[in-house]
Design a protein around this motif. Structure first.
Motif, PDB file in Angstrom:
ATOM      1  N   ALA A  35       0.647  -0.956  -0.281  1.00  0.00           N
ATOM      2  CA  ALA A  35       0.326  -0.275   0.510  1.00  0.00           C
ATOM      3  C   ALA A  35       1.316   1.265   0.124  1.00  0.00           C
ATOM      4  O   ALA A  35       0.635   2.463  -0.945  1.00  0.00           O
ATOM      5  N   LEU A  39       0.766   3.718  -2.873  1.00  0.00           N
ATOM      6  CA  LEU A  39       0.721   5.273  -2.627  1.00  0.00           C
ATOM      7  C   LEU A  39       1.530   6.585  -3.165  1.00  0.00           C
ATOM      8  O   LEU A  39       1.292   7.813  -3.835  1.00  0.00           O
ATOM      9  N   LEU A  64      -6.635   3.219   3.046  1.00  0.00           N
ATOM     10  CA  LEU A  64      -5.759   3.734   2.292  1.00  0.00           C
ATOM     11  C   LEU A  64      -5.173   4.539   3.331  1.00  0.00           C
ATOM     12  O   LEU A  64      -4.479   5.622   3.245  1.00  0.00           O
TER      13      LEU A  64
END
Length: 107
Positions: A35, A39, A64
Motif C-alpha cells: 500500500a 501510494l 488507504l
C-alpha cells in the motif's frame, strides 16, 4: 528492517515501523508495504492518490486514507516517492528492484 521501516522512522509522528502501522490499520505488514509503495507511486500521477492506489492494490480507499494519515498525510508521500525513485526517472519500480537485488547480493 524494510526500506519502509527506515522511511517511517525518518518521518516525525509516523509509526516507527511497518509492523506497528499494520497493527493500527488491521492489515498484514506485507500488504501495508504494498500500500505504501502504491501510494508513493500514485502520488506522482494525475488524479486522486488514494483512489489510484485503491485501484492498483484492491484495498479500500478508507484503509488507504488511514495509512496516509498514519504516515503524516499527503506531504509524507512525497518523501516516499523521492526515496523510492532514486534515479529521478519517475518510475520507482526499477529502483526498488535494484534495492531488492542489493539485499540479496545480486547485481
Amino acid at each position: 528492517m524494510s526500506i519502509f521501516d527506515g522511511i517511517l522512522k525518518s518521518i516525525g509522528g509516523a509509526p516507527d515501523d511497518v509492523t506497528n502501522l499494520a497493527k493500527q490499520v488491521g492489515l498484514d505488514p506485507a500488504m501495508v508495504e504494498q500500500a505504501i509503495a502504491a501510494l508513493g507511486r500514485t502520488h506522482q500521477l494525475d488524479g486522486d492518490t488514494v483512489t489510484l492506489a485503491a485501484e492498483k492494490t484492491g484495498l479500500s480507499p478508507d484503509i488507504l486514507q488511514q495509512i496516509v494519515g498514519a504516515i503524516g498525510g499527503e506531504g509524507s508521500l512525497s518523501n516516499f516517492a523521492t526515496i523510492l525513485d532514486r534515479d529521478g526517472d519517475g518510475n520507482p519500480l526499477d529502483d526498488i528492484m535494484g534495492m531488492a537485488k542489493g539485499l540479496f547480493g545480486k547485481s
